[in-house]
Structure formats: structure tokens, C-alpha cells
Scaffold this motif. Sequence first.
Motif, PDB file in Angstrom:
ATOM      1  N   HIS A 406      18.042  24.750  53.586  1.00 14.33           N
ATOM      2  CA  HIS A 406      19.191  23.968  53.081  1.00 14.33           C
ATOM      3  C   HIS A 406      19.021  22.984  52.285  1.00 14.33           C
ATOM      4  N   TYR A 407      19.773  22.484  51.208  1.00 12.25           N
ATOM      5  CA  TYR A 407      19.473  21.525  50.474  1.00 12.25           C
ATOM      6  C   TYR A 407      20.332  20.414  51.061  1.00 12.25           C
ATOM      7  N   GLY A 408      19.999  19.070  51.045  1.00  8.08           N
ATOM      8  CA  GLY A 408      20.756  18.120  51.366  1.00  8.08           C
ATOM      9  C   GLY A 408      21.324  18.035  52.750  1.00  8.08           C
ATOM     10  N   PRO A 489      34.361  22.276  55.197  1.00  6.02           N
ATOM     11  CA  PRO A 489      35.068  23.307  54.361  1.00  6.02           C
ATOM     12  C   PRO A 489      34.266  24.712  54.407  1.00  6.02           C
ATOM     13  N   PRO A 490      35.089  25.823  53.999  1.00  8.92           N
ATOM     14  CA  PRO A 490      34.348  26.941  53.863  1.00  8.92           C
ATOM     15  C   PRO A 490      33.207  27.013  52.990  1.00  8.92           C
ATOM     16  N   GLY A 491      32.054  27.836  53.445  1.00  7.34           N
ATOM     17  CA  GLY A 491      30.790  27.903  52.652  1.00  7.34           C
ATOM     18  C   GLY A 491      30.071  26.718  52.438  1.00  7.34           C
ATOM     19  N   THR A 492      30.268  25.865  53.358  1.00  8.24           N
ATOM     20  CA  THR A 492      29.098  24.571  53.356  1.00  8.24           C
ATOM     21  C   THR A 492      28.009  24.793  54.116  1.00  8.24           C
ATOM     22  N   LYS A 494      27.702  26.007  57.346  1.00  7.36           N
ATOM     23  CA  LYS A 494      27.735  25.929  58.863  1.00  7.36           C
ATOM     24  C   LYS A 494      26.931  27.010  59.608  1.00  7.36           C
ATOM     25  N   THR A 495      27.208  28.255  59.130  1.00 12.95           N
ATOM     26  CA  THR A 495      26.754  29.338  59.500  1.00 12.95           C
ATOM     27  C   THR A 495      25.333  29.542  59.488  1.00 12.95           C
ATOM     28  N   SER A 496      24.778  29.245  58.238  1.00  8.95           N
ATOM     29  CA  SER A 496      23.381  29.563  58.229  1.00  8.95           C
ATOM     30  C   SER A 496      22.510  28.306  58.736  1.00  8.95           C
ATOM     31  N   LEU A 497      23.286  27.213  59.006  1.00  5.87           N
ATOM     32  CA  LEU A 497      22.547  26.120  59.654  1.00  5.87           C
ATOM     33  C   LEU A 497      22.373  26.457  60.943  1.00  5.87           C
ATOM     34  N   ASP A 555      31.949  30.952  66.058  1.00  4.22           N
ATOM     35  CA  ASP A 555      32.601  30.956  64.702  1.00  4.22           C
ATOM     36  C   ASP A 555      34.029  30.448  64.784  1.00  4.22           C
ATOM     37  N   GLU A 556      34.460  29.754  63.969  1.00  2.06           N
ATOM     38  CA  GLU A 556      35.852  29.531  63.456  1.00  2.06           C
ATOM     39  C   GLU A 556      36.575  29.356  64.789  1.00  2.06           C
ATOM     40  N   ILE A 557      36.032  28.323  65.541  1.00  2.00           N
ATOM     41  CA  ILE A 557      36.707  27.988  66.911  1.00  2.00           C
ATOM     42  C   ILE A 557      38.028  27.262  66.778  1.00  2.00           C
TER      43      ILE A 557
HETATM   44  N1  LIG Z   1      23.161  23.146  51.696  1.00  2.00           N
HETATM   45  C1  LIG Z   1      22.940  24.315  51.561  1.00  2.00           C
HETATM   46  N2  LIG Z   1      21.541  24.958  50.983  1.00  2.00           N
HETATM   47  C2  LIG Z   1      21.459  26.083  50.845  1.00  2.00           C
HETATM   48  N3  LIG Z   1      22.318  27.325  50.842  1.00  2.00           N
HETATM   49  C3  LIG Z   1      23.476  26.805  51.460  1.00  2.00           C
HETATM   50  C4  LIG Z   1      24.042  25.530  51.723  1.00  2.00           C
HETATM   51  N4  LIG Z   1      25.269  25.455  52.085  1.00  2.00           N
HETATM   52  C5  LIG Z   1      25.668  26.689  52.199  1.00  2.00           C
HETATM   53  N5  LIG Z   1      24.765  27.627  51.647  1.00  2.00           N
HETATM   54  C6  LIG Z   1      24.768  28.974  51.150  1.00  2.00           C
HETATM   55  O1  LIG Z   1      26.178  29.386  51.338  1.00  2.00           O
HETATM   56  C7  LIG Z   1      26.717  30.339  51.831  1.00  2.00           C
HETATM   57  C8  LIG Z   1      27.781  30.134  52.802  1.00  2.00           C
HETATM   58  O2  LIG Z   1      27.374  29.309  53.896  1.00  2.00           O
HETATM   59  P1  LIG Z   1      27.734  29.721  55.416  1.00  2.00           P
HETATM   60  O3  LIG Z   1      28.144  31.092  55.551  1.00  2.00           O
HETATM   61  O4  LIG Z   1      26.836  29.129  56.356  1.00  2.00           O
HETATM   62  O5  LIG Z   1      29.261  28.895  55.228  1.00  2.00           O
HETATM   63  P2  LIG Z   1      30.044  28.412  56.476  1.00  2.00           P
HETATM   64  O6  LIG Z   1      30.126  27.053  56.247  1.00  2.00           O
HETATM   65  O7  LIG Z   1      29.774  29.106  57.771  1.00  2.00           O
HETATM   66  O8  LIG Z   1      31.495  29.060  56.165  1.00  2.00           O
HETATM   67  P3  LIG Z   1      32.773  29.497  56.908  1.00  2.00           P
HETATM   68  O9  LIG Z   1      33.353  28.179  57.513  1.00  2.00           O
HETATM   69  O10 LIG Z   1      33.656  30.135  55.805  1.00  2.00           O
HETATM   70  O11 LIG Z   1      32.262  30.329  57.955  1.00  2.00           O
HETATM   71  C9  LIG Z   1      25.483  30.937  52.524  1.00  2.00           C
HETATM   72  O12 LIG Z   1      24.658  31.892  51.641  1.00  2.00           O
HETATM   73  C10 LIG Z   1      24.418  29.825  52.718  1.00  2.00           C
HETATM   74  O13 LIG Z   1      23.020  29.960  52.669  1.00  2.00           O
END
Ligand SMILES: Nc1ncnc2c1ncn2[C@@H]1O[C@H](COP(=O)(O)OP(=O)(O)OP(=O)(O)O)[C@@H](O)[C@H]1O
Length: 932
Positions: A406-408, A489-492, A494-497, A555-557
Motif C-alpha cells: 500500500h502506498y501512503g 470510502p469504497p476502494g480505499t 481496507k480489505t487489502s490492508l 467485511d461491510e459490518i
Molecule cells: N493505498 C493503496 N495502495 C495500493 N493499492 C491500493 C491502495 N488502496 C487501495 N488499493 C487497491 O484498491 C483495490 C480495492 O481495495 P479494497 O478492495 O481493499 O477496498 P475496500 O476499501 O475494502 O473497499 P470496499 O469498502 O468496497 O470493500 C485493491 O486492489 C487494492 O489493492
Amino acid sequence: MGKPQSKGAVVLPLIPLAPPFAVLPTTSVKVPIANRADVAAILAKIYSISPTAKPDAAITVVCVPLCSKQLSKDGRLLIEGNEGNNGENSDYESDPVNASTRDIFGYGCIAKVSGVQGRRAGDLSLVLEGLERVKVVNIVQERPYFEGELEPVEEFIDMANSELGDQFQLLKQLSRELLALVRLSSILPRSPSVSLSPIVARRLEVYIARKDLSEAGVLADFMTNVVDCTHEERLRVLASVDIKERLDRTIEILQRQISTIQGSTRITVTSTTIPSSTGIDLDQLRRLQQEALRRRGAIGSGKSMPGGFPGFPGSPGSPSQSGEEEANEVDELKKRLQDAKLSPDADKVAQRELQRLQKMNPAQAEYQVCRNYLENLAEIPWTKTTVDLLDTKTLVKAKKQLDDDHYGLDKIKKRLLEYLAVLKLKEQANKTIDEQIRALTDANAPDDQKDEKEEAEERQAKEPTEAETRLLEKKRMVDKSPILLLVGPPGTGKTSLAKSVATALGRKFHRISLGGVRDEAEIRGHRRTYVAAMPGLIVNGLKKVGVANPVFLLDEIDKLGVSNYNGDPSAAMLEVLDPEQNHTFTDHYVNIPIDLSKVLFIATANSLDTIPPPLLDRMETIQLSGYTTLEKRNIAERHLIPKQITTNGLRDENIDIPTDVLDKIITSYTRESGVRNLEREIGSVCRSKAVEYATAKDTNTLPAYNPIVTLNDLDAILGIERFTEELTEQQSRPGVITGLVAYSTGGQGSILFIEIADMPGRGNVQLTGTLGDVLKESVGVALSWVRSHAFELGLTASDNENIMRDRSIHVHCPSGAIPKDGPSAGLAHTIALISLFSGKPVPPTLAMTGEVSLRGRVLPVGGIKEKLIGALRAGVERVLLPEGNRKDIRDVPQEVKDGLRIEFVGGIWEGLAKVWPERWETAALGHVMPRL
Ligand SMILES: Nc1ncnc2c1ncn2[C@@H]1O[C@H](COP(=O)(O)OP(=O)(O)OP(=O)(O)O)[C@@H](O)[C@H]1O
């Protein structure tokens, strides 16, 4: 060979039965009693003798068949030997009601009346259970019912008679063969009408296998009753007092039955399998027979069925011993349970259930339920754990892992590393305590070398060390992992962390999606009493990972269902998420406390609004806000582009997306807080380049292929720009102000225009744009403040003048369909009203947020970071924020701080001075009130 011994005769009521009814010992029949005056008379008589007869007292009668024209009264064929009765029985009665003494067969069966079945008077049946074979010596009464003098039939079996033994084996073999055939024929297409449910077939198999020579007569009676045979054949078996004769007759019936089935299945079978003399696939038959033989060997012999339903081996009264297969199954299960290293509680339950299972008949429905339960117990990882990678390099490695993925997100990464550090320290402390305890226990262990006296002396001295052990045990750090909640927000990311944390720790990862879970039972499981009951999501997760210390991503609590008639799913989560309680989590299905304290729970949510407060209280919230354009650019360059290049089968050198092109994708093709859409758009660009590259390769025009994506390409690949700068088209107009919003759903910030128009009227205020109550009130507060300060603001000529006297106003907030609420637009409303009444426009690149009080103070509001990120994205240049929000600026990314001119205001006058400095600079100081 046996010789029947006669005993003293008894007199009992007889119930004559017309074909096809015939009662044999061990069998049970239902005899219709409509129009049977004799049966009614028998029952009336029995009850009149004993009017207080207990309901369970056995009522015994004798069932005697009516004579057949082909048989003598003692069951001999009349055609074969002309043994008397020849002319007499040519016109035997076939209706039991009109029967006379000469119609009664010579043998009958004492039967117990076990009940009356049926609902209406017309279709009542008497349920009779055959008990014992008797010879009818004499009829003593005909009307109103028959009464007969009876002689019991003693069965003698010569156990040493090998011929009888062979015959008995043949009977058993034929019985099994018939059963196998019936089973086989019922699964074949176009099979004859014989069909047998697998459960019944299985019961029969067990029943047959359990019979030994001493019960040869019983088996013969039973088989005669179950197979399809003629009335005469049944009578002949009934009349066979001699066991050998009875076996002969039954064997004859079985052989005929087998050949009938074989004949009727021939056509079907021969078309698909090896033709044989019998018409059946010989291999298959052999297998079936072998199986039956194997079973017989395993099952051994059993005794008769006291109290059971005669002739029905699976009935509760008949003890059923499972076959080898079941025995293996239970052994296997036992082994699996041993390997599963159950907790003491679970072990107790498992042993109890195993014992129950062993006693159960496999055909019983409860057997499957019990087995499934035990299988579930064996699959739950009660004590199995993975070893955490907590060595000296752990933290360094974990940091690298998080940075690589992850960046940042520095704050979040810091918190996660803190968590890992605490975990590591706890584990080390516990390890040291474990070692100390072990050292103490070793010292306490009895020494073979020392004599008893010496040991007794020493025991005294050792006492304190045991207490010490307990003390040390208490000191052990309890593994109470905090529950982290990542909100953003979505796609930030969370899951990948969460995934990265699991990888860094070397733990197994499992994602539980709680979105749309409406039923409490989905989390906690169904009680075992329900059909198809299953454990809940948590236990299933544990089963899947197979260890007790995984990382569970909830996820999505925030999308968890609320309380309804199916229970309250969020209440079920309370127990899961409370570190104080979750070491004894109880799933309804498993019903044994399961320790969840070793599980690292990480929950994710898009917004905190919909999470019930008690649930929120149990979690440690970590906020993730949307990314700025710069952050998105970095994320794209470091993570998304390399990922998409590999996903689309390209190599780094095959594609080059320059920064200006990337920026264009970010600003013109996506508008989101996260990076999911950006990743999708980058994916589209990569795919398009992949097609271009592949075509160039195939057509040998590779030198002409250009890996660089240009701005012009974007139009062709991604279509026309989806988003344009919102502010570029806006012109300054009196009454229109740029406000700031942070949407609670999705957590992203954006700008919001506030439009106010006036018209002739009577002071009415119209509000449109799906405004919530708080927002409406905030318009009211702004209007009141402006009206009360109208003269000071120079909007009216005198102190008494009502600025709204001849006008009405209309407040609107586009986009009209999106619901808006909250007090943070108070400042924007006030400035908009002043702008409208004074006719002075405000530049759209100046945005503002803040709640106003009636006294004119500007109060702090939430979501500053998101609002500022949104403002920069929308092209705002200057922002007015409440003074109270100065502290929030620390969290705002540097890029945003650099891109915006942020100014703070404590009151409306100060705000006016910032908006129209030329007029209000001095007014802000509270001294002069110049006129506009
Ligand atoms: N800071 C980051 N650095 C690298 N990749 C990131 C970063 N933030 C998000 N991504 C990438 O964005 C994609 C979506 O992230 P992720 O599925 O973790 O989102 P989420 O926050 O869990 O979303 P949701 O709330 O919809 O479940 C992933 O492929 C993830 O690797």
C-alpha cells in the motif's frame, strides 16, 4: 428332526380371514372390519368380561384363514394326493362373514390386537400381530363368532442336523439375493413395480443377517410374509409344523420369486450389460451377493425382537446393530475427533454423542444428524494454531509488507504495527512464564531414585512452589486481541490492508461478508433441532481455515441487518467482538463454548452511521479517508499499473502510461474516493494496448508498435470524458454559494451549490433539493440572523423595516435527488442570503462550511479532511472553515493544503470580511458597520 409335542388345548375366539389375508407368526396385518359383526362381537365380549381392561393389556385372538379349494385343512395339495376332504371342500366359502365350520383352515396364528386404525366407521381396520402358530382341533362355536379349541405347535430344531443347516443357509442366501434383486430392479429403468426404499432394504438385510439356525422357522415365516406369493402357498407354510418342510416350502417360493424378477428385468439389463442366462449383469449381482455375504459375516447373530414390531427389524423395539460399514464410520469418526484435539467441554459432548451414535440404527434420520454434528465437531480447530512469525525481524518485515502492498496510509500502518508489537511482547512474556512453569513442574515430578520417606519430606517443602505455579499462571498475558474497525470510502484498501496484516503475521486469512446478513442464525447457526441445521458464519470460517488463530475480516459490518423477526444479527456480533466474552462464544448448532480470543478480527465499514452504538463501542476505529489526486497517481504508478500489466499478459516494456495521461484518467474518467474505478480504467487501457501489441506481433509489425499511451488515445479507449471540472462553468451570481459536503455513505467529500432566489411575495420560504430537517432549520437560523441584522448589514433603510415584507425566497440545493442533511451549510446559507439581498456575487472558487448560531458564531463541523479533498478535486481555490476546525487541518494531506487557501472564521462578521474584504474588514473588528 423335530416332533411336535402337544400341550393342553385352549379355547379362544377365532377371526376367519379371507384371501389375501393370512397371519403368520412375526408378521403384522391390517384386517378391514367393516361389516364384520363377528369381530365386533369378539371385542364386545372381551370388554364385557373385563370392562376395566387396561388399554395396554394384550387382547389375543386366533387368526385362521379360510380353506382353499386346492388344499386340505392341514395344508396338503389336493391335486397331488387324494387325501380325504376331496369332494367336501370344492365349494368352500370365500366370505368370512358367511363361513361355517368346514371353511375354517386347520392351522391359525395367535395374534395380539395392537389397535384399530382408520378415521371413519366405514374404513376401520384391526391391526393384528402374529405371535404363535396353533392347530385348530375343534370348532366349539360358530355364532355370533367362532370359537375354537386350539393346540399349540411346538417347534423343535435339531441344531446338529447338517441338512437342516444347509437348507437354512440356502434360505438366507436366497433371501438376500431376492433383496439385492429387488433393490437392483428398483433402480433400473422400466423396472417392474417392485421397489424398495433403501432404508427398508437395509433394515431387511440386517434382519436377515442376524438370524441363526435356532430362528430358522421365524425367518421362513417372515420371508413368506414379505414376498409376493399365493394364498395357498402362505397356507401351506402356516400348516408346516415341521421346520424342514417349512424351509422347503419357503425356499421354493423364494426361488420362483427370484426367477420372476430376473425374467422381468432381462430386457432392460441385456441391452446394456453382459447377457447371461439369467439376463442380469452377473458381475453386478455377484457384487451385490458378495456385499450381502460380507455384511452377514460382520453382523453375526442376534436374538429375536422382544417387544418390537414383528417382522420389522428397524422398529424401535428391535435392537439394530449397524453393519461393518457403520462400524468403520464410527471408528473413523472417533479417530478424527481424537486428532481434532477437542477442548475438555467439547470432548465430553463428543463422547456422549459417539455413544448415542453407536446405539443408533443407521437408517434412523437422527443417525445422520448425530453424525453430521460429530463431523462438525471434528472439523472445528479447537486447539490447533499456526505459529505467529514473531521473531526479531517481524516488525521490520511487517512494515515492509504493508509498505509494499500500500502506498501512503501511514497512520493506519503505524497502528497496525503497534498491534503487532504488542502481540509480540505478549507472546514473549508468555513464553518466559511457560518456561518457568515447566521448570517448576519438572522439579515437582516424583523421583524414582528417592525413597518414599524422602519424598514425603520434600513434598512439604514443595508446597509453596505449586502456589507459585498458580501465581505464574495468573500472570500469563491473556490473548485479548483488540478488534480493529477500518472505516472509509469504497476502494480505499481496507480489505487489502487486512490481508497484508495476515501475511505479515503468517496467519491464515478468511473473509466473512456481513453485507445483507439479515438472520441471526447466519452468524450463530441454527439449533440442531431444525432440519438442515448448520453452524454459523464464524464457525464455518474456523472450519475452513482449520486453525484457531486466523485473521477474520468482517467485511461491510455497517451493512449488517437490523433487528427483525429473524433475530438481531448485530446483537449476535456483540458476543463475537467483545474480547471479554468471545473466549466462550456459543454457536447454536455446536452448543459448546468456542474460544475466539485468538482470532484477530478486523472489521471494515463504509460509514459509522449505521453501526449500532454497542457494536461500535467494542471496536477500535481507524479512519481511512479518500485519496487525493496525487495519492491516486502514486498508487496507480506503484501498484495499480504494474498489477494490471501482469493481469493483462503484458510486460513493463510493452506499455507506458505517462503522468499527464494518468492524471487525465484520474480527473476526467473517475470521480471517487478510492481507486477501484481507476484500477478498472487502467485495466481498460492495458487491455486495449494488449490487443494492439498482439496484433502487431501477429502481423510482424512490431517495430511500428508504440507502447506509449497518449492523451488522444484515451478518447478512443475510454470514450468521451465523463467528468469535467464542475466550477469552470459556474459564473458568479448573487445568491449562489459553493458549500462543502462530506457524504456519510461512502465517506467522500464534495462541493455543493446553494442557490437562493427571491420573488415578490409575503415572506414565504420555499425549500427544495431533498433537504433534511437539520438543513431546513439551518436555513431558518441563517434567515433569522440576516433579518435581525438587516439594518446593520445595510440591507434595509431603517431598523424597523422587515426585509421579507414584500418578498418570498426559494432555497434550492442541487443535485435535487440526493438527500442532504446537517447543519454545516449554515455559513453558506447566511452568505448566500446576504449576497442575494445586497446583489453582490461571490466567486464560485470560494467554498465555505460551518454551522452558524443565532448569535452569529461560526461553529466547527465534521468531515473536514474529506471536504477539503473534494474541494480541491472540484477546482476550489479558497475555503472558509470554522475557527474550531483549525486542529483538523493537521490530518489533511500536504498536497491539499498546498492546493487550497484555507482561512478560518470565528463569526459571520469575520466571514463577511473574508468574502467581501473591501466592505467588511473593519466591521469584522466589531466597531464600524458600513453599508453595502
Ligand atoms: N493505498 C493503496 N495502495 C495500493 N493499492 C491500493 C491502495 N488502496 C487501495 N488499493 C487497491 O484498491 C483495490 C480495492 O481495495 P479494497 O478492495 O481493499 O477496498 P475496500 O476499501 O475494502 O473497499 P470496499 O469498502 O468496497 O470493500 C485493491 O486492489 C487494492 O489493492
